[in-house]
Design an enzyme around this catalytic site. Structure first.
Site, PDB file in Angstrom:
ATOM      1  N   ILE A  33     -35.452 -57.690  18.716  1.00 32.24           N
ATOM      2  CA  ILE A  33     -36.435 -58.718  18.370  1.00 32.24           C
ATOM      3  C   ILE A  33     -37.157 -58.352  17.082  1.00 32.24           C
ATOM      4  CG2 ILE A  33     -38.513 -59.924  19.119  1.00 32.24           C
ATOM      5  CD1 ILE A  33     -37.556 -59.545  22.012  1.00 32.24           C
ATOM      6  N   ASP A  88     -40.532 -47.203  13.968  1.00 30.01           N
ATOM      7  CA  ASP A  88     -39.796 -47.060  15.217  1.00 30.01           C
ATOM      8  C   ASP A  88     -39.683 -45.579  15.533  1.00 30.01           C
ATOM      9  OD1 ASP A  88     -37.987 -49.039  17.025  1.00 30.01           O
ATOM     10  OD2 ASP A  88     -37.128 -47.024  17.027  1.00 30.01           O
ATOM     11  N   HIS A 131     -46.992 -67.035  27.130  1.00 33.60           N
ATOM     12  CA  HIS A 131     -45.826 -66.182  27.383  1.00 33.60           C
ATOM     13  C   HIS A 131     -44.532 -67.008  27.380  1.00 33.60           C
ATOM     14  CE1 HIS A 131     -44.610 -62.135  29.394  1.00 33.60           C
ATOM     15  NE2 HIS A 131     -43.680 -62.566  28.565  1.00 33.60           N
ATOM     16  N   ILE A 132     -44.254 -67.636  26.227  1.00 34.75           N
ATOM     17  CA  ILE A 132     -43.100 -68.535  26.122  1.00 34.75           C
ATOM     18  C   ILE A 132     -42.118 -68.071  25.048  1.00 34.75           C
ATOM     19  CG2 ILE A 132     -44.338 -70.550  26.987  1.00 34.75           C
ATOM     20  CD1 ILE A 132     -44.612 -71.438  23.984  1.00 34.75           C
ATOM     21  N   GLY A 133     -42.140 -66.776  24.715  1.00 34.04           N
ATOM     22  CA  GLY A 133     -41.288 -66.287  23.630  1.00 34.04           C
ATOM     23  C   GLY A 133     -39.828 -66.660  23.772  1.00 34.04           C
ATOM     24  N   ALA A 134     -39.301 -66.552  24.982  1.00 33.40           N
ATOM     25  CA  ALA A 134     -37.883 -66.845  25.212  1.00 33.40           C
ATOM     26  C   ALA A 134     -37.644 -68.260  25.707  1.00 33.40           C
ATOM     27  CB  ALA A 134     -37.311 -65.853  26.219  1.00 33.40           C
ATOM     28  N   GLU A 187     -52.281 -61.529  32.833  1.00 25.78           N
ATOM     29  CA  GLU A 187     -51.527 -62.736  33.187  1.00 25.78           C
ATOM     30  C   GLU A 187     -51.402 -62.811  34.710  1.00 25.78           C
ATOM     31  OE1 GLU A 187     -47.827 -63.105  31.096  1.00 25.78           O
ATOM     32  OE2 GLU A 187     -48.665 -62.311  29.235  1.00 25.78           O
TER      33      GLU A 187
END
Length: 315
Positions: free
Chosen positions: A155, A174, A289-292, A271
């Site tokens: 991502i 990272d 929480h709608i990323g996907a 949440e």
């Protein structure tokens, strides 16, 4: 064999499983009832809502596979399940581009004040138009700015690609050594390699005009009080990874002081009941929480998850 798709599954995935001889039940069973009813099934698929913890695993010895439609498996006791011989699978690549696009929905919203304008225009737009126009007149372009990406997995890299395509510079942090360039694919079979720079986290905080977080759940926030002090003044933050990655109280303080110009949040500490002062803050762009949650991502998730379950249950 029976599979409980407790948080739903795309019709494509359901069809693939049924064509392979499985019975798929998409009727949701509340978390409190799962211990009594899950043993009727051979496998369960979840998204982020249903939790599959040690106690549930012990109560349901018939379960042979757990499928997570999406990336993170924080809601599953993965190692414990695997120690019991249960296959645990997820679909880490299927939703990457959808999440990355949502990151930029929040970024574009933030730099042009759409989150606040959409709240105030319906109320005052017909009586206070000129004042609102002046209020939102100091937008900025993303082109030429630096995006810092914290966590450079699938991502994070998709997010970086969109940034590069918009003319932004990208630095990233990272834990592991990453690429020095990313390949962008354009129509007409045109590909371009564009450099990206891996830096230490504190250096990323110091140089980034905008920061996007793509890390798993952590023991402590990746950006807390000490880290906020290291950020550039007027930075924009987006979190579409996990709740708890940003200290929400310190975020509110930073928004109030102007240290952070705006935040885009798709995930929250508590949440499904996020703190109200964050939800009502005029400098926060919000999604639940709608990323996907795109048709394309859900189709890919359903198809990939179905095939993984077939491969594991028919061994």
């Amino acid at each position: 064999m029976k599979i409980l798709a407790n948080d739903g599954i795309d019709p494509i995935g359901k069809t693939i499983l049924e064509n392979a001889g499985f019975t798929v039940d998409t009727n949701h069973i509340p978390q409190a009832e799962l211990a009594d009813r899950l043993n009727e099934y051979d496998a369960i698929t979840v998204r982020s809502a249903t939790k599959v913890r040690k106690e549930l695993i012990d109560a349901c010895p018939n379960i042979k596979a757990i499928g997570r439609g999406g990336v993170g498996m924080d809601n599953i006791d993965v190692e414990y399940a695997r120690s019991k011989g249960i296959a645990v699978v997820n679909t880490p690549a299927a939703s990457s581009h959808s999440v990355a696009e949502l990151v930029f929905a929040h970024l574009l919203t933030g730099v042009r004040f759409l989150h606040d304008s959409n709240r105030k225009m319906p109320v005052d737009g017909n009586v206070n138009f000129a004042a609102l126009k002046k209020q939102y007149a100091a937008g900025v372009e993303l082109k030429g700015k630096t995006l810092g990406v914290v966590g450079f997995g699938r991502i994070g890299r998709e997010t970086a690609k969109i940034a590069l395509g918009m003319g932004m510079d990208v630095v990233y942090y990272d834990l592991f050594e990453g690429p020095k360039a990313l390949t962008l694919d354009f129509s007409g079979n045109v590909t371009v390699d564009i450099p990206v720079k891996q830096v230490e986290l504190n250096d990323l905080f110091a140089v980034s005009d905008f920061i996007s977080l793509h890390v798993p759940f952590l023991d402590k926030p990746a950006i807390g009080k000490e880290e906020f002090a290291l950020l550039k003044d007027g930075v924009g933050l987006v979190n579409a990874s996990r709740g708890g990655v940003i200290d929400e109280l310190e975020l509110i303080n930073a928004l109030n002081s102007g240290k952070v110009a705006f935040a885009g949040l798709d995930v929250f500490d508590d949440e499904p009941t996020p703190r109200v002062d964050l939800l009502k803050h005029p400098k926060v762009s919000l999604t639940p929480h709608i990323g996907a949650a795109t048709n394309e991502a859900q189709e890919r998730i359903g198809e990939e998850l179905a095939q993984l379950l077939i491969d594991n249950l028919k061994k």
